[in-house]
Scaffold this active site. Structure first.
Site, PDB file in Angstrom:
ATOM      1  N   ASP A   1      61.806  59.028  73.368  1.00 36.05           N
ATOM      2  CA  ASP A   1      61.047  57.878  72.877  1.00 36.05           C
ATOM      3  C   ASP A   1      59.705  58.381  72.328  1.00 36.05           C
ATOM      4  O   ASP A   1      59.031  59.206  72.934  1.00 36.05           O
ATOM      5  CB  ASP A   1      60.820  56.856  74.001  1.00 36.05           C
TER       6      ASP A   1
ATOM      7  N   ASN B   1      66.045  46.261  77.178  1.00 36.51           N
ATOM      8  CA  ASN B   1      65.306  45.062  76.815  1.00 36.51           C
ATOM      9  C   ASN B   1      66.218  44.211  75.937  1.00 36.51           C
ATOM     10  O   ASN B   1      66.845  44.713  74.993  1.00 36.51           O
ATOM     11  CB  ASN B   1      64.031  45.431  76.068  1.00 36.51           C
TER      12      ASN B   1
ATOM     13  N   SER C   1      62.180  45.368  70.603  1.00 35.59           N
ATOM     14  CA  SER C   1      61.577  45.437  69.276  1.00 35.59           C
ATOM     15  C   SER C   1      62.528  45.998  68.225  1.00 35.59           C
ATOM     16  O   SER C   1      62.305  45.798  67.033  1.00 35.59           O
ATOM     17  CB  SER C   1      60.293  46.278  69.319  1.00 35.59           C
ATOM     18  N   VAL C   2      63.559  46.707  68.667  1.00 35.72           N
ATOM     19  CA  VAL C   2      64.557  47.242  67.736  1.00 35.72           C
ATOM     20  C   VAL C   2      65.899  46.614  68.112  1.00 35.72           C
ATOM     21  O   VAL C   2      66.393  46.801  69.230  1.00 35.72           O
ATOM     22  CB  VAL C   2      64.639  48.779  67.821  1.00 35.72           C
TER      23      VAL C   2
ATOM     24  N   HIS D   1      70.049  49.906  72.540  1.00 33.58           N
ATOM     25  CA  HIS D   1      69.619  51.208  73.052  1.00 33.58           C
ATOM     26  C   HIS D   1      69.257  51.062  74.511  1.00 33.58           C
ATOM     27  O   HIS D   1      68.717  50.040  74.925  1.00 33.58           O
ATOM     28  CB  HIS D   1      68.421  51.748  72.258  1.00 33.58           C
TER      29      HIS D   1
END
Ligand code: AMP
Length: 116
Positions: A33, A88, A96-97, A101
């Site tokens: 990350d 998330n 956010s993406v 993942h």
């Protein structure tokens, strides 16, 4: 299905932008990350852009299991094998993406109080 394509992760998978790649298979890629929240902070990412979050990924249980297995393998390789696995799911939860993942977090948290 993925809303916005290509995602930043698709660009990494396609080598359009650089990343610190720590593992890769036919189905998955794992990278460090860019904004680590723990001593070890990796992302395990299915190459398919078809799943925006882990709930969608659960429709392909074999692929989800591969994500978990790679997370365990990497936690053993780069830490002591103990780790948190965080997906998330949804913007309000910090996603956010929108290309699924898994965050693999091990070792001391760098910013206490912030999960990922
Ligand atoms: P999430 O907020 O759960 O969707 O997680 C997205 C993660 O991707 C964040 O932890 C970001 O730091 C990370 N990230 C964004 N862009 C990059 C990049 N180019 N290389 C590595 N990690 C990234």
């Amino acid at each position: 299905m993925s809303a916005e394509t290509p995602s930043i992760f698709s660009k990494i998978i396609d080598r359009e932008i650089p990343a610190d790649i720590v593992a890769e298979t036919d189905d998955l890629i794992a990278i460090r990350d860019i904004n680590p929240q723990a001593e070890l902070h990796l992302l395990v990412i299915p190459k398919s852009a078809d799943f925006r979050d882990v709930v969608e990924l659960a429709e392909e249980p074999e692929l989800l299991a591969k994500v978990v297995k790679m997370a365990g393998d990497l936690a053993r390789q780069y830490a002591d094998g103990e780790f948190r696995l965080v997906f998330n799911t949804g913007a309000a939860a910090g996603q956010s993406v929108f290309h699924v993942h898994a965050h693999v977090l091990a070792g001391p948290t760098l910013d206490e109080g912030k999960l990922v």
